[in-house]
Design a protein around this motif. Structure first.
Motif, mmCIF file in Angstrom:
data_model
loop_
_atom_site.group_PDB
_atom_site.id
_atom_site.type_symbol
_atom_site.label_atom_id
_atom_site.label_comp_id
_atom_site.label_asym_id
_atom_site.label_seq_id
_atom_site.Cartn_x
_atom_site.Cartn_y
_atom_site.Cartn_z
ATOM 1 N N SER A 90 0.856 -1.188 0.000
ATOM 2 C CA SER A 90 0.000 0.000 0.000
ATOM 3 C C SER A 90 0.890 1.234 0.000
ATOM 4 O O SER A 90 1.939 1.267 0.653
ATOM 5 N N LEU A 91 0.468 2.247 -0.760
ATOM 6 C CA LEU A 91 1.257 3.457 -0.966
ATOM 7 C C LEU A 91 0.371 4.680 -0.831
ATOM 8 O O LEU A 91 -0.736 4.714 -1.346
ATOM 9 N N ASN A 92 0.871 5.672 -0.125
ATOM 10 C CA ASN A 92 0.268 6.999 -0.087
ATOM 11 C C ASN A 92 1.353 7.986 -0.513
ATOM 12 O O ASN A 92 2.336 8.192 0.210
ATOM 13 N N ILE A 93 1.205 8.555 -1.699
ATOM 14 C CA ILE A 93 2.200 9.496 -2.208
ATOM 15 C C ILE A 93 2.295 10.726 -1.321
ATOM 16 O O ILE A 93 3.374 11.268 -1.105
ATOM 17 N N ASP A 94 1.159 11.169 -0.783
ATOM 18 C CA ASP A 94 1.110 12.393 0.011
ATOM 19 C C ASP A 94 1.182 12.069 1.507
ATOM 20 O O ASP A 94 0.379 12.563 2.303
ATOM 21 N N GLY A 95 2.152 11.265 1.858
ATOM 22 C CA GLY A 95 2.267 10.805 3.231
ATOM 23 C C GLY A 95 3.259 11.613 4.055
ATOM 24 O O GLY A 95 3.580 12.756 3.742
ATOM 25 N N ARG A 96 3.773 10.949 5.099
ATOM 26 C CA ARG A 96 4.717 11.583 6.013
ATOM 27 C C ARG A 96 6.032 10.811 6.099
ATOM 28 O O ARG A 96 6.880 11.109 6.923
ATOM 29 N N GLY A 97 6.158 9.769 5.260
ATOM 30 C CA GLY A 97 7.384 8.984 5.278
ATOM 31 C C GLY A 97 7.355 7.835 6.264
ATOM 32 O O GLY A 97 8.402 7.351 6.691
ATOM 33 N N THR A 98 6.162 7.366 6.605
ATOM 34 C CA THR A 98 6.053 6.220 7.499
ATOM 35 C C THR A 98 6.154 4.934 6.681
ATOM 36 O O THR A 98 5.785 4.907 5.501
ATOM 37 N N TYR A 99 6.642 3.888 7.312
ATOM 38 C CA TYR A 99 6.829 2.643 6.577
ATOM 39 C C TYR A 99 6.700 1.435 7.495
ATOM 40 O O TYR A 99 6.932 1.505 8.697
ATOM 41 N N ASP A 100 6.297 0.347 6.886
ATOM 42 C CA ASP A 100 6.239 -0.970 7.526
ATOM 43 C C ASP A 100 6.616 -1.962 6.440
ATOM 44 O O ASP A 100 5.786 -2.303 5.594
ATOM 45 N N ILE A 101 7.870 -2.383 6.421
ATOM 46 C CA ILE A 101 8.417 -3.119 5.288
ATOM 47 C C ILE A 101 9.067 -4.419 5.738
ATOM 48 O O ILE A 101 9.890 -4.428 6.648
ATOM 49 N N ASP A 102 8.678 -5.498 5.076
ATOM 50 C CA ASP A 102 9.306 -6.804 5.308
ATOM 51 C C ASP A 102 9.396 -7.522 3.971
ATOM 52 O O ASP A 102 8.426 -8.082 3.481
ATOM 53 N N THR A 103 10.585 -7.470 3.377
ATOM 54 C CA THR A 103 10.804 -8.103 2.079
ATOM 55 C C THR A 103 11.424 -9.484 2.192
ATOM 56 O O THR A 103 11.519 -10.206 1.198
ATOM 57 N N GLY A 104 11.917 -9.818 3.383
ATOM 58 C CA GLY A 104 12.682 -11.051 3.550
ATOM 59 C C GLY A 104 14.161 -10.851 3.275
ATOM 60 O O GLY A 104 14.956 -11.777 3.428
ATOM 61 N N CYS A 105 14.544 -9.641 2.899
ATOM 62 C CA CYS A 105 15.942 -9.297 2.611
ATOM 63 C C CYS A 105 16.275 -8.025 3.391
ATOM 64 O O CYS A 105 15.727 -6.966 3.113
ATOM 65 N N GLY A 106 17.171 -8.135 4.348
ATOM 66 C CA GLY A 106 17.471 -7.015 5.240
ATOM 67 C C GLY A 106 17.954 -5.766 4.514
ATOM 68 O O GLY A 106 17.513 -4.650 4.825
ATOM 69 N N LEU A 141 17.453 -4.876 1.350
ATOM 70 C CA LEU A 141 16.363 -4.304 0.565
ATOM 71 C C LEU A 141 15.359 -3.590 1.470
ATOM 72 O O LEU A 141 14.846 -2.522 1.124
ATOM 73 N N ASN A 142 15.081 -4.160 2.650
ATOM 74 C CA ASN A 142 14.250 -3.462 3.633
ATOM 75 C C ASN A 142 14.805 -2.069 3.900
ATOM 76 O O ASN A 142 14.083 -1.066 3.892
ATOM 77 N N HIS A 143 16.105 -2.015 4.172
ATOM 78 C CA HIS A 143 16.782 -0.758 4.498
ATOM 79 C C HIS A 143 16.634 0.251 3.357
ATOM 80 O O HIS A 143 16.332 1.433 3.581
ATOM 81 N N MET A 144 16.824 -0.184 2.113
ATOM 82 C CA MET A 144 16.726 0.713 0.972
ATOM 83 C C MET A 144 15.302 1.247 0.805
ATOM 84 O O MET A 144 15.106 2.436 0.520
ATOM 85 N N LEU A 145 14.304 0.396 0.988
ATOM 86 C CA LEU A 145 12.920 0.830 0.825
ATOM 87 C C LEU A 145 12.456 1.698 1.989
ATOM 88 O O LEU A 145 11.635 2.608 1.799
ATOM 89 N N GLU A 146 12.982 1.442 3.171
ATOM 90 C CA GLU A 146 12.662 2.294 4.323
ATOM 91 C C GLU A 146 13.181 3.707 4.108
ATOM 92 O O GLU A 146 12.467 4.689 4.328
ATOM 93 N N LEU A 147 14.426 3.830 3.659
ATOM 94 C CA LEU A 147 14.959 5.177 3.446
ATOM 95 C C LEU A 147 14.325 5.835 2.219
ATOM 96 O O LEU A 147 14.169 7.056 2.177
ATOM 97 N N PHE A 148 13.921 5.035 1.233
ATOM 98 C CA PHE A 148 13.175 5.564 0.092
ATOM 99 C C PHE A 148 11.865 6.200 0.566
ATOM 100 O O PHE A 148 11.534 7.329 0.182
ATOM 101 N N ALA A 149 11.122 5.485 1.410
ATOM 102 C CA ALA A 149 9.858 6.014 1.936
ATOM 103 C C ALA A 149 10.100 7.275 2.753
ATOM 104 O O ALA A 149 9.394 8.283 2.594
ATOM 105 N N ARG A 150 11.099 7.232 3.616
ATOM 106 C CA ARG A 150 11.384 8.369 4.501
ATOM 107 C C ARG A 150 11.786 9.613 3.716
ATOM 108 O O ARG A 150 11.285 10.708 3.966
#
Length: 195
Positions: free
Chosen positions: A18-34, A36-45
């Motif tokens: 789920s994605l909200n473009i107009d968000g605040r940079g919150t994330y809840d990510i579990d890809t199974g790859c640590g 990749l999690n880190h990259m997507l978390e900082l992408f969201a933030r």
């Protein structure tokens, strides 16, 4: 609110996003790859996108299918959330430093998929993550989103820093391009009238 929900299930991965473009940079990510999690978390933030993502993939093989399919799903989510793209700035760019690394990212939410990935990553792995999958992710994202995306590495030595700068630069440039212009809020930013 410009939001989307994607469920993509194949014989290799099962992704809920789920994605909200107009968000605040919150994330809840579990890809199974640590990593990749880190990259997507900082992408969201750094993009201030609210992103929830759960992926169950065939990581017993490697992280290729997981990474590519998440790129596909994220591209689909952005395309859906942007709708007809009315009022967006369309173009974005960022020159992002991270320690010894300097990455230029420029993009156009054009409806036309093109990736120029001029980035040299010196090692084959960061942790268990195959660094060549960075380009696979970007290829899938650009194809599904209809994004013209250019990366140019101007300096860099550390593989972690290089990939992190790539994801952060993408986030900042994409947030800029997806932003709504008050001046052009009722217009499609193209002489064609569609993007």
């Amino acid at each position: 609110m410009r939001t989307s929900q994607i469920h993509r299930k194949t014989g290799e991965t099962d992704i809920q996003l789920s994605l909200n473009i107009d968000g605040r940079g919150t994330y809840d990510i579990d890809t199974g790859c640590g990593f990749l999690n880190h990259m997507l978390e900082l992408f969201a933030r750094h993009g201030r996108f609210d992103l929830s993502l759960k992926c169950s993939g065939d990581s017993h093989v490697d992280d290729h299918h997981t990474t590519e399919d998440i790129g596909i799903s994220l591209g689909q989510a952005f395309r859906e959330a942007l709708g007809n793209k009315r009022g967006i700035l369309r173009y974005g760019s960022m020159m992002l430093p991270m320690d010894e690394t300097l990455i230029l990212c420029a993009l156009d939410i054009s409806g036309r998929a093109y990736l120029n990935f001029d980035v040299q990553i010196p090692t084959e792995k960061v942790g268990s993550f195959d660094t060549e999958l960075t380009k696979e992710f970007m290829t899938a994202l650009t194809r599904e989103m209809g994004l013209t995306l250019h990366f140019k590495m101007l300096a860099g030595e550390n593989s972690h820093h290089i990939i992190e700068a790539v994801f952060k630069a993408l986030a900042r440039a994409l947030a800029q391009a997806a932003a709504i212009s008050e001046e052009y809020a009722d217009e499609i930013p193209s002489t064609k009238g569609v993007l």
